[in-house]
Scaffold this motif. Sequence first.
Motif, PDB file in Angstrom:
ATOM      1  N   ARG A   1       0.839  -1.208   0.052  1.00  0.00           N
ATOM      2  CA  ARG A   1      -0.061  -0.062  -0.065  1.00  0.00           C
ATOM      3  C   ARG A   1       0.867   1.201  -0.190  1.00  0.00           C
ATOM      4  O   ARG A   1       0.654   2.146  -0.850  1.00  0.00           O
ATOM      5  N   LEU A   2       1.936   1.162   0.673  1.00  0.00           N
ATOM      6  CA  LEU A   2       2.791   2.389   1.101  1.00  0.00           C
ATOM      7  C   LEU A   2       3.547   2.413  -0.603  1.00  0.00           C
ATOM      8  O   LEU A   2       3.935   3.701  -0.697  1.00  0.00           O
ATOM      9  N   LEU A   3       3.999   1.375  -0.826  1.00  0.00           N
ATOM     10  CA  LEU A   3       4.909   1.379  -2.284  1.00  0.00           C
ATOM     11  C   LEU A   3       4.012   1.992  -3.318  1.00  0.00           C
ATOM     12  O   LEU A   3       4.320   2.900  -4.066  1.00  0.00           O
ATOM     13  N   ARG A   4       2.643   1.769  -3.138  1.00  0.00           N
ATOM     14  CA  ARG A   4       1.746   2.456  -4.238  1.00  0.00           C
ATOM     15  C   ARG A   4       1.504   3.802  -4.190  1.00  0.00           C
ATOM     16  O   ARG A   4       1.460   4.543  -4.925  1.00  0.00           O
ATOM     17  N   MET A   5       1.621   4.071  -2.833  1.00  0.00           N
ATOM     18  CA  MET A   5       1.284   5.629  -2.520  1.00  0.00           C
ATOM     19  C   MET A   5       2.224   6.720  -3.050  1.00  0.00           C
ATOM     20  O   MET A   5       2.038   7.513  -3.528  1.00  0.00           O
ATOM     21  N   VAL A   6       3.683   6.154  -2.987  1.00  0.00           N
ATOM     22  CA  VAL A   6       4.903   6.757  -3.567  1.00  0.00           C
ATOM     23  C   VAL A   6       5.314   6.180  -5.063  1.00  0.00           C
ATOM     24  O   VAL A   6       6.322   6.740  -5.256  1.00  0.00           O
ATOM     25  N   ASP A   7       4.538   5.605  -5.661  1.00  0.00           N
ATOM     26  CA  ASP A   7       4.823   5.275  -7.015  1.00  0.00           C
ATOM     27  C   ASP A   7       6.127   4.520  -6.912  1.00  0.00           C
ATOM     28  O   ASP A   7       7.049   4.740  -7.942  1.00  0.00           O
TER      29      ASP A   7
ATOM     30  N   ILE B   1       8.211   6.139   3.415  1.00  0.00           N
ATOM     31  CA  ILE B   1       7.255   5.341   3.673  1.00  0.00           C
ATOM     32  C   ILE B   1       7.909   4.220   4.768  1.00  0.00           C
ATOM     33  O   ILE B   1       7.196   3.448   5.499  1.00  0.00           O
ATOM     34  N   ILE B   2       9.478   4.174   4.831  1.00  0.00           N
ATOM     35  CA  ILE B   2       9.995   3.392   5.879  1.00  0.00           C
ATOM     36  C   ILE B   2       9.291   4.053   7.326  1.00  0.00           C
ATOM     37  O   ILE B   2       9.046   3.302   8.126  1.00  0.00           O
ATOM     38  N   GLY B   3       9.479   5.147   7.277  1.00  0.00           N
ATOM     39  CA  GLY B   3       8.958   6.031   8.423  1.00  0.00           C
ATOM     40  C   GLY B   3       7.475   5.836   8.775  1.00  0.00           C
ATOM     41  O   GLY B   3       6.917   6.136   9.982  1.00  0.00           O
ATOM     42  N   LEU B   4       6.502   5.412   7.882  1.00  0.00           N
ATOM     43  CA  LEU B   4       5.404   5.155   7.930  1.00  0.00           C
ATOM     44  C   LEU B   4       4.864   3.797   8.322  1.00  0.00           C
ATOM     45  O   LEU B   4       3.685   3.532   8.627  1.00  0.00           O
ATOM     46  N   ILE B   5       5.767   2.756   8.252  1.00  0.00           N
ATOM     47  CA  ILE B   5       5.775   1.361   8.287  1.00  0.00           C
ATOM     48  C   ILE B   5       4.947   0.792   9.534  1.00  0.00           C
ATOM     49  O   ILE B   5       4.187  -0.024   9.680  1.00  0.00           O
TER      50      ILE B   5
ATOM     51  N   THR C   1      10.656  17.100  -7.837  1.00  0.00           N
ATOM     52  CA  THR C   1      10.471  16.070  -6.786  1.00  0.00           C
ATOM     53  C   THR C   1       9.865  16.490  -5.691  1.00  0.00           C
ATOM     54  O   THR C   1       9.138  15.983  -4.708  1.00  0.00           O
ATOM     55  N   ARG C   2      10.281  17.681  -5.309  1.00  0.00           N
ATOM     56  CA  ARG C   2       9.862  18.473  -3.980  1.00  0.00           C
ATOM     57  C   ARG C   2       8.376  18.482  -3.963  1.00  0.00           C
ATOM     58  O   ARG C   2       7.908  18.033  -2.724  1.00  0.00           O
ATOM     59  N   THR C   3       7.751  19.034  -5.099  1.00  0.00           N
ATOM     60  CA  THR C   3       6.605  19.434  -5.034  1.00  0.00           C
ATOM     61  C   THR C   3       5.666  17.971  -4.755  1.00  0.00           C
ATOM     62  O   THR C   3       4.666  17.976  -4.195  1.00  0.00           O
ATOM     63  N   THR C   4       6.282  16.806  -5.423  1.00  0.00           N
ATOM     64  CA  THR C   4       5.678  15.445  -5.383  1.00  0.00           C
ATOM     65  C   THR C   4       5.582  15.050  -3.611  1.00  0.00           C
ATOM     66  O   THR C   4       4.639  14.700  -3.397  1.00  0.00           O
ATOM     67  N   MET C   5       6.680  15.418  -3.158  1.00  0.00           N
ATOM     68  CA  MET C   5       6.782  14.951  -1.698  1.00  0.00           C
ATOM     69  C   MET C   5       5.721  15.578  -0.980  1.00  0.00           C
ATOM     70  O   MET C   5       5.145  15.169  -0.052  1.00  0.00           O
ATOM     71  N   TRP C   6       5.613  17.113  -1.357  1.00  0.00           N
ATOM     72  CA  TRP C   6       4.617  17.842  -0.611  1.00  0.00           C
ATOM     73  C   TRP C   6       3.123  17.220  -0.496  1.00  0.00           C
ATOM     74  O   TRP C   6       2.564  17.200   0.182  1.00  0.00           O
ATOM     75  N   GLU C   7       2.809  16.449  -1.880  1.00  0.00           N
ATOM     76  CA  GLU C   7       1.634  16.069  -2.262  1.00  0.00           C
ATOM     77  C   GLU C   7       1.442  14.819  -1.302  1.00  0.00           C
ATOM     78  O   GLU C   7       0.359  14.496  -0.532  1.00  0.00           O
ATOM     79  N   TYR C   8       2.597  14.139  -1.036  1.00  0.00           N
ATOM     80  CA  TYR C   8       2.439  12.955  -0.278  1.00  0.00           C
ATOM     81  C   TYR C   8       2.162  13.202   1.347  1.00  0.00           C
ATOM     82  O   TYR C   8       1.366  12.717   1.968  1.00  0.00           O
ATOM     83  N   ILE C   9       2.922  14.218   1.620  1.00  0.00           N
ATOM     84  CA  ILE C   9       2.776  14.809   3.094  1.00  0.00           C
ATOM     85  C   ILE C   9       1.353  15.179   3.223  1.00  0.00           C
ATOM     86  O   ILE C   9       0.596  15.225   4.199  1.00  0.00           O
ATOM     87  N   LYS C  10       0.801  16.151   2.187  1.00  0.00           N
ATOM     88  CA  LYS C  10      -0.585  16.733   2.555  1.00  0.00           C
ATOM     89  C   LYS C  10      -1.579  15.501   2.509  1.00  0.00           C
ATOM     90  O   LYS C  10      -2.371  15.570   3.314  1.00  0.00           O
ATOM     91  N   GLY C  11      -1.368  14.331   1.747  1.00  0.00           N
ATOM     92  CA  GLY C  11      -2.111  13.402   1.883  1.00  0.00           C
ATOM     93  C   GLY C  11      -1.991  12.701   3.246  1.00  0.00           C
ATOM     94  O   GLY C  11      -3.294  12.129   3.596  1.00  0.00           O
TER      95      GLY C  11
END
Lengths: 333, 269
Positions: free
Chosen positions: A121-127, A150-154, A173-183
């Motif tokens: 699930r986590l791997l899917r989340m961050v592609d 995602i290691i921090g989320l396991i 890449t930074r903007t993509t990370m922000w989207e994950y964090i907002k999610g």
Amino acid sequence: MDLQPIIKVENLTKIYKGGVMAVDSINLEIEEGEVYGLLGPNGAGKTTTINMLTTRLSPTSGNATVAGFDIIRHSMDIRRMIGVVPQDLTADEDLSGLENLLLVASFYDVPKSVALERSQRLLRMVDLVEAAPRQVRQYSGGMRKRLELIIGLINEPKVLFLDEPTLGLDVQTRTTMWEYIKGLKRDYGMTIILTSHYLEEIDALANRVSIVDHGKILVTGTPAELKASLKGDIITFGFRTASDSEKLLEYPGGLEKIDAKDGVLKVRVENADKTLPELLSYLFQHGITLSTLSVQKPSLDEVFLQYTGRSLREEGASDRMKAMMNMRRVRKT
Amino acid sequence: MSGLYPLLMRDLKKWYRNPVFLLTGLIQPFFWIALFGSAMDITRLAGPGFNPALLLQGAPNYITFIVGGVLTITALFTGMFTGTNIIFDRRLGPMGRFLASPIARSSIVFSKVLSSVIRILIQAGILVLAASVIPNGLVFPGGFNLVDVLVILTAIILIALIFSSLFSVIAIRMREMNTIFGIVNLINLPLLFVSYAMFPKDFMASWLSDIAAYNPVSWSAESIRMVIINGSLTSSQWSSVGLWLGALAILAALMVVLTYIMAEREIRD
């Protein structure tokens, strides 16, 4: 309803060997579900604070509780509750992405089948699904940072600590990370403590922010509050006819002139969102035509400048150095 | 000790997946037995027609004499990787993750110690095999029984524990790879040469032999040698072997306790 803060920091202090005061008696209260930013230049004491809250470092004096547990006496309980994404990369390069996730899951006694399902699930989340079976040494810098996240989320943490999550990454890449964090905040209501020396990052993610410098908290508030404390937005008018500039200054609401020359007028108003429509109708009524119009909202950079006396951008040189050193380790391919 | 098993598996996985590391680790015993066995063969000095057993505490050839020594030295030289592995984990990042996880600090270090012991045991097995198949190699003149196997295994496990713990304690706060290699060089060669690993004690200067008697390398080498040469031991031989193994066991226990304390209190990112 009186909610107990999920993190409570009281006079937390760290003095390193040799008398270096890294963190100087700070106090913080962080509510559950908040994204809390610590903004400051390198060496401000952000990472030291995080290291104490995540029980990797013991404080010289003072104390803190995380999720009701004392950081000095109940370090194991805290570690079980929290997720940590340190500034440095921690994945084992010789193992695959998935193996890294499963290894860390086993530290939290997550049963194998649950760990597998959660990892997917986590791997899917961050592609990273396709990259998951590959050795981490083959990952790009951005992929490694995503894996770290995602290691921090396991362990499905209640509180997530992110120490400079996008340091050394390119803008995209930074903007993509922000989207994950907002999610994470949106979908799980996770409490997130985020350090950064990127103003845009704090502005984009944090509900509240503390500006940290030389181990001290200078000011705390929402990004909007802090910006508002600068008292006003700047509006710049460009006129077709230079003399119209004088007419506008007769506006009954009162305008604070900053600068006027060559048919360009800069004024400061308390809130441009409110004042601008009124100003426009005033201009219309008096038959004044504009050639240009721009509104400048105060940025966190100006807030930082006001409280520390220097600009975060001046940190550029050492920041680039650090980013470079980080990238050398990140990008091996 | 939480985290010990997954960390141990990780270490072993890294070992058997790295073909160079695996191969060198497995070939090394062959090299040592062949090189040490021929280069240092002291019986050649005595000339033809001489009975080597008189020189070699009853061993019919030098390889049979030296196997106990080479097994011990393998433990010494493989044990040092425990230290370098800890420093690698620190420098490459995983240590930070381990320290942030709810696992015992000591399991981080003991996983390295245990994987080192396992690798040493595998190498020891190959080494014994290598020594048996080469010409004029390892023989068991006094026969061989299960008790002998147990003595050899005990000696190797204890000496492996001692050195793996020693090098991990040295590396517990260290960041510099150069420093540990310096220390390894400083420690390993005296431990090797001031011992009964390579030569019978009658060959050594008496002051050297006196010091060598307190070297754990000697205890392990002599215990293994004693059972290989004699097969079934007499009661006086048993008391010597018992003394050596006992001393090794006490030292190993002390090292394990020291490692535990140091790991729990001192390990840093």
